[in-house]
Motif scaffolding. Structure first.
Motif, short mmCIF file in Angstrom:
data_model
loop_
_atom_site.label_atom_id
_atom_site.label_comp_id
_atom_site.label_asym_id
_atom_site.label_seq_id
_atom_site.Cartn_x
_atom_site.Cartn_y
_atom_site.Cartn_z
N LEU A 128 12.63 -6.01 -3.94
CA LEU A 128 13.92 -6.38 -3.34
C LEU A 128 14.15 -5.72 -1.99
CD1 LEU A 128 16.13 -6.10 -6.55
CD2 LEU A 128 15.64 -8.20 -5.30
N GLY A 129 13.53 -4.57 -1.76
CA GLY A 129 13.80 -3.79 -0.55
C GLY A 129 12.89 -4.14 0.61
N GLN A 130 13.28 -3.63 1.77
CA GLN A 130 12.51 -3.83 2.99
C GLN A 130 11.21 -3.05 2.94
OE1 GLN A 130 13.65 -5.87 5.64
NE2 GLN A 130 11.59 -5.63 6.47
N ARG A 131 10.12 -3.68 3.35
CA ARG A 131 8.84 -2.99 3.39
C ARG A 131 8.33 -2.90 4.83
NH1 ARG A 131 9.56 -6.71 -0.96
NH2 ARG A 131 7.99 -8.09 -0.07
N THR A 132 7.74 -1.79 5.15
CA THR A 132 7.14 -1.62 6.48
C THR A 132 5.69 -1.20 6.30
OG1 THR A 132 7.90 0.69 6.57
CG2 THR A 132 9.32 -0.99 7.58
N PHE A 133 4.86 -1.66 7.20
CA PHE A 133 3.44 -1.33 7.10
C PHE A 133 3.20 0.11 7.52
CE2 PHE A 133 -0.89 -0.98 8.79
CZ PHE A 133 -1.60 -1.38 7.68
N SER A 134 2.39 0.82 6.73
CA SER A 134 2.03 2.20 7.02
C SER A 134 0.52 2.28 7.14
CB SER A 134 2.53 3.14 5.92
OG SER A 134 1.93 4.41 6.02
N TYR A 135 0.05 2.75 8.29
CA TYR A 135 -1.40 2.88 8.49
C TYR A 135 -1.98 3.85 7.47
CZ TYR A 135 -5.84 4.21 10.63
OH TYR A 135 -7.17 4.48 10.84
N GLU A 136 -1.26 4.94 7.21
CA GLU A 136 -1.76 5.94 6.27
C GLU A 136 -1.88 5.36 4.86
OE1 GLU A 136 -0.56 10.38 4.51
OE2 GLU A 136 0.63 9.44 6.09
N LYS A 137 -0.84 4.63 4.41
CA LYS A 137 -0.91 4.01 3.09
C LYS A 137 -1.97 2.90 3.06
CE LYS A 137 3.77 4.92 1.43
NZ LYS A 137 5.04 4.31 0.94
N GLY A 138 -2.13 2.22 4.18
CA GLY A 138 -3.16 1.20 4.25
C GLY A 138 -4.54 1.79 4.06
N VAL A 174 -4.62 -2.60 -3.35
CA VAL A 174 -4.13 -3.85 -2.74
C VAL A 174 -2.62 -3.80 -2.57
CG1 VAL A 174 -3.85 -6.33 -3.12
CG2 VAL A 174 -6.07 -5.25 -3.56
N SER A 175 -1.92 -3.26 -3.57
CA SER A 175 -0.46 -3.17 -3.48
C SER A 175 -0.04 -2.30 -2.31
CB SER A 175 0.10 -2.59 -4.79
OG SER A 175 -0.19 -3.44 -5.88
N LYS A 176 -0.78 -1.23 -2.07
CA LYS A 176 -0.47 -0.37 -0.93
C LYS A 176 -0.57 -1.13 0.39
CE LYS A 176 -1.70 4.27 -2.65
NZ LYS A 176 -0.57 5.04 -2.08
N LEU A 177 -1.49 -2.07 0.47
CA LEU A 177 -1.62 -2.86 1.69
C LEU A 177 -0.38 -3.70 1.95
CD1 LEU A 177 -5.31 -4.17 1.42
CD2 LEU A 177 -4.46 -2.19 2.68
N PHE A 178 0.38 -3.98 0.90
CA PHE A 178 1.61 -4.75 1.03
C PHE A 178 2.86 -3.88 0.98
CE2 PHE A 178 -1.60 -7.72 -0.41
CZ PHE A 178 -1.40 -8.81 0.43
N GLU A 229 -5.80 11.31 -8.61
CA GLU A 229 -6.38 10.02 -8.97
C GLU A 229 -6.17 8.95 -7.92
OE1 GLU A 229 -2.12 9.73 -10.15
OE2 GLU A 229 -3.67 11.28 -10.27
N ARG A 230 -5.26 9.20 -6.96
CA ARG A 230 -5.01 8.20 -5.92
C ARG A 230 -5.81 8.45 -4.64
NH1 ARG A 230 -0.39 4.80 -6.33
NH2 ARG A 230 0.50 4.94 -8.40
N LEU A 231 -6.64 9.48 -4.67
CA LEU A 231 -7.52 9.79 -3.53
C LEU A 231 -6.73 9.92 -2.24
CD1 LEU A 231 -10.46 7.29 -4.25
CD2 LEU A 231 -10.01 9.50 -5.28
N ASN A 232 -5.57 10.58 -2.31
CA ASN A 232 -4.73 10.73 -1.12
C ASN A 232 -5.34 11.69 -0.10
OD1 ASN A 232 -2.69 8.93 -1.78
ND2 ASN A 232 -1.62 10.43 -3.02
N PHE A 233 -6.23 12.57 -0.57
CA PHE A 233 -6.92 13.41 0.39
C PHE A 233 -7.94 12.55 1.13
CE2 PHE A 233 -8.87 13.73 -3.76
CZ PHE A 233 -10.19 13.41 -3.51
N THR A 234 -8.20 12.90 2.35
CA THR A 234 -9.05 12.06 3.21
C THR A 234 -10.51 12.46 3.05
OG1 THR A 234 -8.62 13.58 5.03
CG2 THR A 234 -7.23 11.62 4.88
N PHE A 235 -11.06 12.18 1.86
CA PHE A 235 -12.44 12.61 1.61
C PHE A 235 -13.44 11.88 2.49
CE2 PHE A 235 -12.05 8.94 -1.10
CZ PHE A 235 -13.30 8.38 -1.12
N LEU A 236 -13.11 10.67 2.93
CA LEU A 236 -14.02 9.97 3.82
C LEU A 236 -14.05 10.59 5.21
CD1 LEU A 236 -13.37 6.21 2.94
CD2 LEU A 236 -15.33 7.61 2.31
#
Length: 480
Positions: free
Chosen positions: A183-193, A258-262, A436-443
Motif C-alpha cells: 500500500l505504501g510508497q516504494r523507492t529504489f535503493s541501490y544498497e537493497k538492490g 527479487v522482492s528487494k529489487l522491488f 541469513e540475508r547476507l547484508n554484509f558485503t562479502f563480495l
C-alpha cells in the motif's frame, strides 16, 4: 515459470524496467503492474488455476471488510467460518480428497469389508495452493482478532495475495508485514538492490549447483535402495537432507532477493537450521514462515503451553502432525511430523526448548565448543534419519530403507561431486551463519572497485545459462 529459467530472467528484467521507469510515479500503477505480472507468472504453469486464486482473493477481501463493519459476535464468527470453510475446503479437495478416500478404502479392506475404489478423481494439484490459502487465511484471522484493519483497495490486496516472488513456495507472508508495503510508497535503493542480487545469486547457486547435482544421486539411491549397501543409503539420506535444504532455502533466498529489487522486504524463512542444537531450535530456523503460522493460528488457540503438561504435549503433537500433513497427502509426511514431535518432546519436558532462541552457535568465535558440536551433530543425525520418511514413496519403503541403513552397512564408494557439494554448503553456511540475508558485503571483500552491480548481473546470467543444461529444474516444494 521457474526462477532458474531463461524465461524468468527475461520476465524479471521486463517487469523491473516497467516498475521503476514507467510506473514509478504512482503506487496504484505499480500495484496494477505487480498484480498483472503475478498472474502471468502463476498462469505460466496452468492459466485455469488463476480462477482459484482470484476467487480466494475475492472471498477474503469481502470477508475482511464485513468483519470490520460488523460488531455482532455471531456475524463475525459466521464470516470467519465462511473464509475458513472456503480456503480449507479448496485445499482439502485439490490436495487431500484422493488421499482420504484411498485411506478409507484401505482401512475397510483391512478390517474385512472388501470394496473397490470408485471415488477417486483425476485431480491436478494447483501450484502453491498450500501457500496462498494460508496467507489469505492469516489475513482474515488477524482482521477477526482486531489485530489488522482491512484494506478497501482491492488491487493492492490482490497484489498482496499473489505477489509473484513468494507466491508458489513462500515465505508465507503475514498481511501485517507485506500489505503495508504494498500500500505504501516504494523507492529504489541501490544498497537493497545489491543485497537482493546477492541473495538471488546465492539462491541460484544452492539450487542449480548443489540441489540439482545432488538430486540425480538421491533419485538413484532412493529409487533403487534394494541394490545398495547401508553406507550408500546413509549417503543418500545425507544428500537428500542437503538437497531439500538447498532447494527450498534457495527458493526463499531468490524470493527475498527479487522482492528487494522491488523495494519490498519479505520475512526470513531459513536461518541455517543444520547448525541447530536441538530440534526445537531446528524448527525456529527451518521454514520459519510455516512454523510460526502454526504457532500463532493453531498451537496458541489450542491452548499452547498453558494448562497441564499433557494438554501441552497434545498441542505439540497436533501441530507437528498437521504440519506433516500440510507437506503432502501421504502418511509418510504425517509420520515425519510425528517423528519430529517425539524428538521435540524431551527438550520440552526438560524446559530447554526455549534455550536457543536468539543466540547463534559459536557467536563470538570461529568454532563451536565440544558440547555444541555434539549437540549439532546429534540433532543433524536425527533430522537426516527423519528425512527418510519425507523422501520415501511409502511407509513400507521408508522403514525398509532405514533398516538397510543399519543392517546392510558397508563403507560406501566416494562420490566426490556429492561430498564436495555437501562440504561446500556447510562451510559457506557456517561463515554466513550470523546473517541469513547476507547484508554484509562479502563480495566486496575482494575489491570494492571491481565487484559491482555489472559483475553480479553477469554471474547471475552465467548461473541461469548453466541451469538450462540441468536435468532437474523444478523446486521440490512446488508439489506442496
Amino acid at each position: 515459470m521457474l526462477f532458474n529459467s531463461f524465461e524468468f530472467l527475461v520476465f524479471l528484467i521486463v517487469v523491473f524496467g516497467f516498475y521503476w521507469f514507467v510506473f514509478n510515479k504512482k503506487v496504484k500503477h505499480q500495484n496494477i503492474l505487480l498484480l498483472l505480472a503475478s498472474y502471468i507468472f502463476y498462469g505460466w504453469w496452468d492459466y485455469r488455476f488463476l480462477s482459484l486464486i482470484f476467487i480466494s482473493t475475492l472471498v477474503d477481501y469481502f470477508v475482511g471488510l464485513q468483519l470490520y463493519r460488523t460488531t455482532k459476535n455471531a456475524h463475525r464468527k459466521l464470516l470467519l467460518g465462511i473464509s475458513m470453510a472456503f480456503n480449507i475446503g479448496l485445499l482439502a479437495f485439490f490436495k487431500y480428497f484422493n488421499f482420504f478416500v484411498d485411506s478409507w478404502i484401505h482401512l475397510l479392506n483391512n478390517i474385512g469389508y472388501h470394496t473397490q475404489n470408485t471415488w477417486t478423481l483425476n485431480i491436478i494439484l494447483p501450484v502453491g495452493i498450500s501457500f496462498y490459502t494460508f496467507q489469505t487465511m492469516s489475513y482474515t484471522i488477524d482482521v477477526y482478532r482486531n489485530k489488522l484493519k482491512p484494506t478497501g483497495d482491492f488491487i493492492s490486496f490482490a497484489a498482496f495475495v499473489s505477489f509473484f516472488p513468494q507466491l508458489v513456495a513462500g515465505p508465507i507472508e503475514r498481511a501485517s508485514n507485506l500489505l503495508p508495503q504494498i500500500l505504501g510508497q516504494r523507492t529504489f535503493s541501490y544498497e537493497k538492490g545489491m543485497q537482493g542480487l546477492r541473495l538471488i545469486l546465492w539462491g541460484l547457486v544452492k539450487k542449480v549447483v548443489i540441489a540439482d547435482v545432488l538430486a540425480l544421486k538421491v533419485d538413484d539411491i532412493f529409487g533403487n535402495y534394494h541394490d545398495f549397501g547401508g553406507g550408500v543409503l546413509w549417503l543418500g539420506a545425507l544428500y537428500f537432507a542437503i538437497q531439500i535444504y538447498c532447494d527450498f532455502s534457495g527458493y526463499s533466498d531468490i524470493a527475498i532477493g527479487v522482492s528487494k529489487l522491488f523495494g519490498i522486504e519479505l520475512m526470513s524463512n531459513f536461518k541455517f537450521p543444520y547448525f541447530s542444537r536441538n530440534v526445537a531450535e531446528f524448527w525456529r530456523r527451518w521454514h520459519i514462515s510455516l512454523s510460526t503460522w502454526f504457532r500463532d493460528y493453531l498451537y496458541i488457540p489450542l491452548g499452547g503451553s498453558r494448562g497441564s503438561t499433557w494438554k501441552s504435549l497434545r498441542n505439540v503433537f497436533v501441530i507437528f502432525l498437521v504440519s506433516g500433513l500440510w507437506h503432502g497427502a501421504n502418511w509418510t509426511f504425517v509420520v515425519w511430523g510425528g517423528v519430529h514431535a517425539m524428538l521435540f518432546v524431551p527438550s520440552y519436558i526438560k524446559g530447554s526448548n526455549r534455550k536457543y532462541v536468539d543466540n547463534v552457535v559459536a557467536e563470538s568465535s570461529w568454532f563451536p565448543s565440544l558440547r555444541e558440536a555434539g549437540q549439532i551433530l546429534f540433532t543433524f543425525l536425527m533430522v537426516v534419519l527423519a528425512w527418510v520418511f519425507f523422501r520415501s514413496e511409502s511407509l513400507a519403503s521408508a522403514l525398509e530403507y532405514l533398516s538397510f541403513m543399519f543392517t546392510k552397512f558397508n563403507f560406501p564408494p566416494i562420490y566426490k561431486n556429492g561430498l564436495y557439494s555437501v562440504g561446500s554448503l556447510l562451510f559457506l553456511d557456517w561463515i554466513f551463519r550470523k546473517d541469513e540475508r547476507l547484508n554484509f558485503t562479502f563480495l566486496e571483500i575482494i575489491d570494492k572497485r571491481v565487484l559491482g552491480i555489472v559483475e553480479v548481473v553477469v554471474i547471475i546470467a552465467v548461473v541461469y545459462l548453466i541451469s538450462l543444461n540441468t536435468s532437474s529444474g523444478q523446486f521440490i516444494y512446488f508439489q506442496f
